[in-house]
Design an enzyme around this catalytic site. Sequence first.
Site, short mmCIF file in Angstrom:
data_model
loop_
_atom_site.label_atom_id
_atom_site.label_comp_id
_atom_site.label_asym_id
_atom_site.label_seq_id
_atom_site.Cartn_x
_atom_site.Cartn_y
_atom_site.Cartn_z
N ALA A 1 0.88 5.14 -2.01
CA ALA A 1 0.65 5.32 -3.83
C ALA A 1 1.75 4.88 -4.53
O ALA A 1 1.71 4.26 -5.70
CB ALA A 1 0.33 6.85 -4.09
N ASN B 1 -6.02 11.86 0.46
CA ASN B 1 -5.11 11.03 1.16
C ASN B 1 -6.00 10.10 2.21
O ASN B 1 -7.16 10.03 2.09
CB ASN B 1 -4.06 11.80 1.95
CG ASN B 1 -2.88 11.40 2.50
OD1 ASN B 1 -2.26 10.46 1.72
ND2 ASN B 1 -2.41 11.47 3.86
N LYS B 2 -5.18 9.28 2.82
CA LYS B 2 -5.83 8.35 3.88
C LYS B 2 -6.93 9.06 4.70
O LYS B 2 -6.68 10.28 5.16
CB LYS B 2 -4.81 7.80 4.78
CG LYS B 2 -5.37 6.65 5.82
CD LYS B 2 -6.09 5.46 4.98
CE LYS B 2 -5.12 5.19 4.01
NZ LYS B 2 -5.90 3.92 2.98
N ARG C 1 1.06 -1.00 -0.18
CA ARG C 1 -0.05 -0.16 -0.01
C ARG C 1 0.98 1.38 0.19
O ARG C 1 2.15 1.11 0.27
CB ARG C 1 -0.94 0.02 1.20
CG ARG C 1 -0.85 -0.82 2.46
CD ARG C 1 0.51 0.18 3.18
NE ARG C 1 0.27 1.45 3.49
CZ ARG C 1 1.30 2.35 3.59
NH1 ARG C 1 2.58 2.03 3.60
NH2 ARG C 1 1.01 3.48 3.86
N ARG D 1 -7.43 -1.28 -7.20
CA ARG D 1 -7.70 0.00 -6.03
C ARG D 1 -7.75 1.11 -6.98
O ARG D 1 -7.11 1.74 -7.87
CB ARG D 1 -6.59 0.29 -5.19
CG ARG D 1 -6.42 -0.98 -4.15
CD ARG D 1 -5.62 -0.73 -2.96
NE ARG D 1 -6.34 0.25 -2.02
CZ ARG D 1 -5.92 0.93 -1.03
NH1 ARG D 1 -4.53 0.64 -0.76
NH2 ARG D 1 -6.65 1.62 -0.35
N GLN E 1 -2.24 2.08 9.93
CA GLN E 1 -0.97 2.32 9.33
C GLN E 1 0.01 3.16 10.04
O GLN E 1 1.19 3.15 10.06
CB GLN E 1 -0.95 2.99 7.83
CG GLN E 1 -1.76 2.13 6.99
CD GLN E 1 -3.49 2.50 6.89
OE1 GLN E 1 -3.76 2.93 7.73
NE2 GLN E 1 -3.97 2.72 5.54
N ASP F 1 -2.30 10.28 -2.27
CA ASP F 1 -2.61 9.39 -3.14
C ASP F 1 -3.25 10.00 -4.56
O ASP F 1 -2.81 9.31 -5.44
CB ASP F 1 -3.85 8.30 -2.60
CG ASP F 1 -3.26 7.44 -1.51
OD1 ASP F 1 -3.01 6.13 -1.42
OD2 ASP F 1 -3.28 7.96 -0.20
#
Length: 352
Positions: free
Chosen positions: A56, A255-256, A54, A97, A204, A245
């Site tokens: 990007a 992003n996350k 995981r 994804r 994460q 990302d």
Amino acid sequence: MASCPIDPSIIRPIRFVAGKCQMLDQRLLPEQEIWLDYDSYEDVAEAIRTMVVRGAPAIGIAAAIGAWFAARDIDNESSREFFAEFQQRCAVLAASRPTAVNLSWALERMQRFAEANLDRSVMELKIGLEYEALAITQEDEQINRKIGRHGAPLIPDQARILTHCNAGALATGGYGTALGVVRAALAAGNKVSVIADETRPFLQGSRLTAWELQRDGIPVTLICDNMAGYLMQQGDIDCVIVGADRIAANGDVANKIGTYTVAVLAREHNIPFYVAAPRSTIDLRLTDGSQIPIEERDGREVTHIGDKALAPEGIAVRNPAFDLTPARLVTAIITESGVVSGDYVTGLRQLF
């Protein structure tokens, strides 16, 4: 496939050994360091989908390797028929994804190479695609080091840096984007430390960022996601650095999930909010963040940690994996080509 030179002191989540692609299973860290072997494009697509790999840039590397596997296994002597089948197989990888643009960027680069060389034999195309995948892999770490060099001057001595999710070596070909800036600031002589929030629901921050920083001897403190505002209020955070990302042409950042919350808190407390990402993460085809697809993942990631249930059985769950941070909340975007701030529409285009 040719092997990349491996420096054992540098964390790299993807490596080539004995003709196979090996990926560090990031679902198992920090408890176990398990490397899994892959040698088909279907298996690489599944590794991306299930988050064995995981981040990007790392997803882009994995996609390039998967594309080479796809090309290697095509049994066709016609270059044009080979290319048509290669495109179909790349589409399988592209569907693994949706949010991280590096996935499609790497696959498009591999397909452009093949299309530009259709006058060559299929064997020559396969060899060329092998080296193109290796180039994407090897270029990434150097790109991250350039990001670090551009970002380091923004980080004052003694800075306490909040980061969200993992934008470190584990999310890239090595060194990291957001954590690459941290590493570069330390290399420049600044005494900085990192505050890593846990990053629910996949953790994460606690599992990956804390692991790699502790492994490298970089001072790191772990907090729960809902503690960031309090620490900002107490004056315990000096800046925020995150990865991305996908970045739209106007500077909006995907992003996350939880990044937007951190950005709003940083703005409220007058704390700089930096985004560190390679140019390959910038998608100039999208005018703003509303056009970025947001992946929704299995609700089990929210209701369980491993086999341990955290919520009542049958409860309704939402699990968007990413959110959008508007450009107005971003102090600067740090890339391998320089730092952009203010007018992102003009500044991001000038990078290209």
